[in-house]
Design a protein around this motif. Sequence first.
Motif, PDB file in Angstrom:
ATOM      1  N   GLN A  79       0.857  -1.192   0.000  1.00  0.00           N
ATOM      2  CA  GLN A  79       0.000   0.000   0.000  1.00  0.00           C
ATOM      3  C   GLN A  79       0.890   1.237   0.000  1.00  0.00           C
ATOM      4  N   LEU A  80       0.505   2.248  -0.756  1.00  0.00           N
ATOM      5  CA  LEU A  80       1.185   3.536  -0.698  1.00  0.00           C
ATOM      6  C   LEU A  80       0.318   4.499   0.107  1.00  0.00           C
ATOM      7  N   THR A  81       0.958   5.328   0.921  1.00  0.00           N
ATOM      8  CA  THR A  81       0.269   6.300   1.755  1.00  0.00           C
ATOM      9  C   THR A  81       0.760   7.693   1.405  1.00  0.00           C
ATOM     10  N   GLY A  82      -0.151   8.546   0.947  1.00  0.00           N
ATOM     11  CA  GLY A  82       0.222   9.905   0.588  1.00  0.00           C
ATOM     12  C   GLY A  82       1.087   9.994  -0.650  1.00  0.00           C
ATOM     13  N   CYS A  83       1.126   8.926  -1.419  1.00  0.00           N
ATOM     14  CA  CYS A  83       2.009   8.847  -2.577  1.00  0.00           C
ATOM     15  C   CYS A  83       1.305   8.148  -3.738  1.00  0.00           C
ATOM     16  N   ARG A  84       1.653   8.574  -4.932  1.00  0.00           N
ATOM     17  CA  ARG A  84       1.147   7.965  -6.158  1.00  0.00           C
ATOM     18  C   ARG A  84       2.308   7.894  -7.140  1.00  0.00           C
ATOM     19  N   ILE A  85       2.346   6.834  -7.926  1.00  0.00           N
ATOM     20  CA  ILE A  85       3.411   6.655  -8.922  1.00  0.00           C
ATOM     21  C   ILE A  85       2.777   6.534 -10.297  1.00  0.00           C
ATOM     22  N   THR A  86       3.341   7.254 -11.258  1.00  0.00           N
ATOM     23  CA  THR A  86       2.889   7.179 -12.638  1.00  0.00           C
ATOM     24  C   THR A  86       4.105   7.245 -13.546  1.00  0.00           C
ATOM     25  N   ASN A  87       3.882   7.153 -14.845  1.00  0.00           N
ATOM     26  CA  ASN A  87       4.955   7.267 -15.820  1.00  0.00           C
ATOM     27  C   ASN A  87       4.600   8.293 -16.885  1.00  0.00           C
ATOM     28  N   ALA A  88       5.616   8.927 -17.456  1.00  0.00           N
ATOM     29  CA  ALA A  88       5.407   9.873 -18.552  1.00  0.00           C
ATOM     30  C   ALA A  88       4.855   9.163 -19.777  1.00  0.00           C
ATOM     31  N   VAL A  89       5.292   7.926 -20.004  1.00  0.00           N
ATOM     32  CA  VAL A  89       4.817   7.096 -21.114  1.00  0.00           C
ATOM     33  C   VAL A  89       4.129   5.881 -20.496  1.00  0.00           C
ATOM     34  N   LYS A  90       2.929   5.581 -20.962  1.00  0.00           N
ATOM     35  CA  LYS A  90       2.106   4.556 -20.310  1.00  0.00           C
ATOM     36  C   LYS A  90       2.380   3.125 -20.769  1.00  0.00           C
ATOM     37  N   CYS A  91       2.905   2.955 -21.990  1.00  0.00           N
ATOM     38  CA  CYS A  91       3.152   1.608 -22.525  1.00  0.00           C
ATOM     39  C   CYS A  91       4.646   1.373 -22.712  1.00  0.00           C
ATOM     40  N   PRO A  93       7.865   1.065 -24.434  1.00  0.00           N
ATOM     41  CA  PRO A  93       8.317   1.526 -25.751  1.00  0.00           C
ATOM     42  C   PRO A  93       9.288   0.516 -26.368  1.00  0.00           C
ATOM     43  N   PRO A  94       9.331   0.432 -27.692  1.00  0.00           N
ATOM     44  CA  PRO A  94      10.317  -0.431 -28.339  1.00  0.00           C
ATOM     45  C   PRO A  94      11.733  -0.076 -27.887  1.00  0.00           C
ATOM     46  N   ASP A  95      12.549  -1.079 -27.661  1.00  0.00           N
ATOM     47  CA  ASP A  95      13.937  -0.907 -27.205  1.00  0.00           C
ATOM     48  C   ASP A  95      14.045  -0.176 -25.871  1.00  0.00           C
ATOM     49  N   ASN A  96      12.943  -0.122 -25.113  1.00  0.00           N
ATOM     50  CA  ASN A  96      12.921   0.549 -23.803  1.00  0.00           C
ATOM     51  C   ASN A  96      13.288   2.029 -23.890  1.00  0.00           C
ATOM     52  N   LYS A  97      13.121   2.631 -25.079  1.00  0.00           N
ATOM     53  CA  LYS A  97      13.476   4.038 -25.271  1.00  0.00           C
ATOM     54  C   LYS A  97      12.309   4.763 -25.924  1.00  0.00           C
ATOM     55  N   PRO A  98      11.541   5.532 -25.159  1.00  0.00           N
ATOM     56  CA  PRO A  98      10.408   6.246 -25.753  1.00  0.00           C
ATOM     57  C   PRO A  98      10.872   7.350 -26.692  1.00  0.00           C
ATOM     58  N   VAL A  99      10.121   7.520 -27.755  1.00  0.00           N
ATOM     59  CA  VAL A  99      10.397   8.602 -28.706  1.00  0.00           C
ATOM     60  C   VAL A  99       9.397   9.723 -28.458  1.00  0.00           C
ATOM     61  N   GLY A 100       9.650  10.866 -29.097  1.00  0.00           N
ATOM     62  CA  GLY A 100       8.812  12.041 -28.886  1.00  0.00           C
ATOM     63  C   GLY A 100       7.335  11.795 -29.113  1.00  0.00           C
ATOM     64  N   ALA A 101       7.003  11.014 -30.137  1.00  0.00           N
ATOM     65  CA  ALA A 101       5.589  10.758 -30.440  1.00  0.00           C
ATOM     66  C   ALA A 101       4.898  10.032 -29.285  1.00  0.00           C
ATOM     67  N   GLU A 102       5.594   9.090 -28.653  1.00  0.00           N
ATOM     68  CA  GLU A 102       4.999   8.359 -27.522  1.00  0.00           C
ATOM     69  C   GLU A 102       4.817   9.279 -26.319  1.00  0.00           C
ATOM     70  N   ILE A 103       5.813  10.116 -26.072  1.00  0.00           N
ATOM     71  CA  ILE A 103       5.720  11.061 -24.960  1.00  0.00           C
ATOM     72  C   ILE A 103       4.565  12.029 -25.200  1.00  0.00           C
ATOM     73  N   ASN A 104       4.449  12.529 -26.438  1.00  0.00           N
ATOM     74  CA  ASN A 104       3.369  13.460 -26.773  1.00  0.00           C
ATOM     75  C   ASN A 104       1.997  12.805 -26.647  1.00  0.00           C
ATOM     76  N   THR A 105       1.880  11.562 -27.112  1.00  0.00           N
ATOM     77  CA  THR A 105       0.604  10.851 -27.044  1.00  0.00           C
ATOM     78  C   THR A 105       0.140  10.668 -25.604  1.00  0.00           C
ATOM     79  N   CYS A 106       1.063  10.396 -24.726  1.00  0.00           N
ATOM     80  CA  CYS A 106       0.717  10.123 -23.320  1.00  0.00           C
ATOM     81  C   CYS A 106       0.664  11.378 -22.460  1.00  0.00           C
ATOM     82  N   ASN A 107       1.053  12.527 -23.001  1.00  0.00           N
ATOM     83  CA  ASN A 107       1.173  13.730 -22.196  1.00  0.00           C
ATOM     84  C   ASN A 107      -0.153  14.207 -21.616  1.00  0.00           C
ATOM     85  N   THR A 108      -1.249  13.945 -22.312  1.00  0.00           N
ATOM     86  CA  THR A 108      -2.568  14.325 -21.794  1.00  0.00           C
ATOM     87  C   THR A 108      -2.877  13.600 -20.491  1.00  0.00           C
TER      88      THR A 108
END
Length: 193
Positions: A79-91, A93-108
């Motif tokens: 359980q986390l208390t007073g804390c939340r964890i998220t990522n800039a990119v949700k899925c 990415p190929p080669d474990n390296k997100p590209v600009g398009a993936e970052i932009n898509t997930c930015n919303t």
Amino acid sequence: MFLDEVKQKYPDYYCRPVPPFGDSEAGFLVVGLAPGMHGANRSGRPFTGDHAGIMLYQMLHKFGFSSHQESVASDDDLQLTGCRITNAVKCLPPDNKPVGAEINTCNTFLANELQLLPSGSVVLALGGIAHRAIIKALGLRQAEFKFAHEAMHELGQFRLLDSYHCSRYNTNTGRLTTEMFESVFRTARGLLT
């Protein structure tokens, strides 16, 4: 599609957008980069099952944000208390390296997370990509908010605190030591009290 290929190779893996984990009304938001192949992409929980999660959950536990110092599976009793964890990119990415398009898509999604933060919150960006994604989500100019380890930025409703990412590469090379990461968490905890 990349995730479909991964799912065929690893049928038991989650292989979908990884949702945030933790307290939905938290005043401390940790923003990572993206799900790792054998970590969050496998488990469905941020920083669960990969090397980066080891140090992160140890610090969360040490500073009173987590019930355990280890996150092993999305169905454990952590359980986390007073804390939340998220990522800039949700899925994953190929080669474990997100590209600009993936970052932009997930930015919303990241922008929505940031809008839900209570006043006086602290956001911890793990790495430069997470930092820049946060600045982008707020519609601010990147040049006015430079990433640097332990840098802090006043962003109106919350403070942004930067840290090098707790990746295996950064910890193995000594770019991020346990003491450095602990110092970041001490600062975050101090800002929240």
